[in-house]
Scaffold this active site. Structure first.
Site, mmCIF file in Angstrom:
data_model
loop_
_atom_site.group_PDB
_atom_site.id
_atom_site.type_symbol
_atom_site.label_atom_id
_atom_site.label_comp_id
_atom_site.label_asym_id
_atom_site.label_seq_id
_atom_site.Cartn_x
_atom_site.Cartn_y
_atom_site.Cartn_z
ATOM 1 N N ARG A 1 -12.491 2.087 -7.271
ATOM 2 C CA ARG A 1 -11.856 3.282 -7.695
ATOM 3 C C ARG A 1 -12.172 3.812 -9.058
ATOM 4 O O ARG A 1 -12.699 3.229 -9.719
ATOM 5 C CB ARG A 1 -10.215 2.783 -8.107
ATOM 6 N N HIS B 1 1.978 3.188 -9.091
ATOM 7 C CA HIS B 1 1.782 1.682 -9.429
ATOM 8 C C HIS B 1 2.726 1.378 -10.256
ATOM 9 O O HIS B 1 3.218 0.147 -10.062
ATOM 10 C CB HIS B 1 0.417 1.841 -9.955
ATOM 11 N N ARG C 1 -4.347 -1.727 8.978
ATOM 12 C CA ARG C 1 -5.733 -2.566 8.981
ATOM 13 C C ARG C 1 -5.291 -3.621 7.944
ATOM 14 O O ARG C 1 -4.438 -3.545 7.171
ATOM 15 C CB ARG C 1 -6.979 -1.931 8.667
ATOM 16 N N ASP D 1 0.778 -1.132 0.092
ATOM 17 C CA ASP D 1 0.251 -0.240 -0.167
ATOM 18 C C ASP D 1 0.901 1.407 0.107
ATOM 19 O O ASP D 1 1.868 1.223 0.609
ATOM 20 C CB ASP D 1 -0.909 -0.079 1.208
ATOM 21 N N GLY D 2 0.200 2.381 -0.599
ATOM 22 C CA GLY D 2 0.942 3.602 -0.454
ATOM 23 C C GLY D 2 1.665 4.184 -1.938
ATOM 24 O O GLY D 2 2.115 5.079 -2.085
ATOM 25 N N ARG E 1 2.356 -4.821 6.313
ATOM 26 C CA ARG E 1 1.518 -3.765 5.475
ATOM 27 C C ARG E 1 2.214 -2.509 5.307
ATOM 28 O O ARG E 1 2.579 -1.861 6.415
ATOM 29 C CB ARG E 1 0.251 -3.396 6.092
ATOM 30 N N LEU F 1 10.968 -20.171 -5.163
ATOM 31 C CA LEU F 1 10.043 -19.191 -4.501
ATOM 32 C C LEU F 1 8.523 -19.179 -5.091
ATOM 33 O O LEU F 1 8.684 -19.364 -6.212
ATOM 34 C CB LEU F 1 10.649 -17.814 -4.208
ATOM 35 N N GLU G 1 -12.251 -5.137 -3.444
ATOM 36 C CA GLU G 1 -12.919 -3.640 -3.298
ATOM 37 C C GLU G 1 -12.344 -2.604 -4.016
ATOM 38 O O GLU G 1 -12.878 -1.497 -4.123
ATOM 39 C CB GLU G 1 -12.812 -3.375 -1.510
#
Ligand code: IPE
Ligand code: IPE
Ligand code: MG
Length: 253
Positions: free
Chosen positions: A72, A38, A191, A21-22, A185, A132, A68
């Protein structure tokens, strides 16, 4: 990869899950459109995949698009879809040769054919790799996952009395992986935003203000160092639980 190695350092998580996030705030700080955030986020992910492989982490699971995120603006959503396709075509060859196995979790029934094909193609082309496992959570939600698991359990004619935690786990989208040990996060929000709700029941949580495009090996190592300090008790008393030296207080009413 999936086989438990008794020589594994217990201070190193086997499975790391990240809410990346961010990106939007990173771009805004630079007076750039959100899409640039992004794009920079993809570069951060490429760095972190390599760093996780180097640190002998077996599973990395990243939240790329939530169930969700359709809320956007359309322009941002379509930009994210295009970026996914571009990023996969740009990085797939290297990921393949680096031994990364890509897996996808999420509801692919409602994404475009192009996006679904790109994701499934990456999954197929890396299926033989085992250094991985990189799971990309796309159109994923923890509640969606629990519902789809219940639906598949019902479709398999499972009787109510046969349904327990281990059985339902087998129907969850990430049934091929152990539960996340470390849940990171970035971006400063504290959250879960509907990520891996079932699987993270006992994950160690690390929240950092670092914006995702700035996340790098150093930030990963900070989170890993934090994790190494945690005492995982899983409901038990833990190693220091009986160190009082005095008479046992077990059973005191
Ligand atoms: C996370 O970054 C990326 C996705 C949700 C796809 P954001 O776009 O949420 O960035 P902020 O939270 O607005 O800074
Ligand atoms: C979570 O970030 C989803 C992804 C990182 C893909 P959001 O930015 O969508 O979460 P909220 O809206 O702040 O909870
Ligand atoms: Mg956000």
């Amino acid at each position: 990869m999936a086989v438990t190695d008794p020589s594994r350092d217990p201070g190193v998580p086997r499975h790391v899950a990240i809410v990346m996030d961010g990106n939007g705030r990173w771009a805004r700080k630079r007076l750039m459109p959100r899409g640039m955030g992004h794009k920079a986020g993809v570069d951060a992910l490429v760095r972190v995949v390599q760093a996780c492989a180097d640190r002998h982490i077996d599973y990395l699971t990243v939240f790329a698009f939530s169930s969700e995120n359709w809320k956007r603006p359309e322009e941002e959503v379509s930009g994210l879809m295009s970026l996914l396709i571009v990023a996969l075509s740009k990085h797939l060859t290297k990921l393949r040769s680096d031994g990364v196995r890509i897996r996808v979790v999420g509801d692919l029934s409602t994404v475009s054919d192009k996006v679904r094909e790109a994701l499934l193609d990456a999954q197929t082309k890396t299926a033989h790799n085992d250094r991985l496992v990189l799971t990309v959570a796309f159109n994923y939600g923890g509640r969606w996952d629990i519902v789809q698991a219940a639906q598949r359990a019902l479709a398999a004619n499972l009787k109510p009395e046969m349904l327990d935690e281990a059985t339902l786990s087998r129907f969850m989208a990430m049934s091929y992986a152990p539960d996340p040990d470390l849940f990171i996060r970035t971006g400063g929000e504290v959250r879960l935003s509907n990520f891996l709700l079932w699987q993270s029941a006992y994950a160690e949580l690390v929240f950092t203000d670092c914006l995702w495009p700035d996340f790098d090996e150093r930030e990963l190592d900070k989170a890993l160092a934090d994790y190494a300090q945690r005492e995982r008790r899983f409901g038990d008393v833990g190693a220091s639980g009986d160190e009082s030296g005095g008479p046992s207080d077990a059973g005191v009413a």
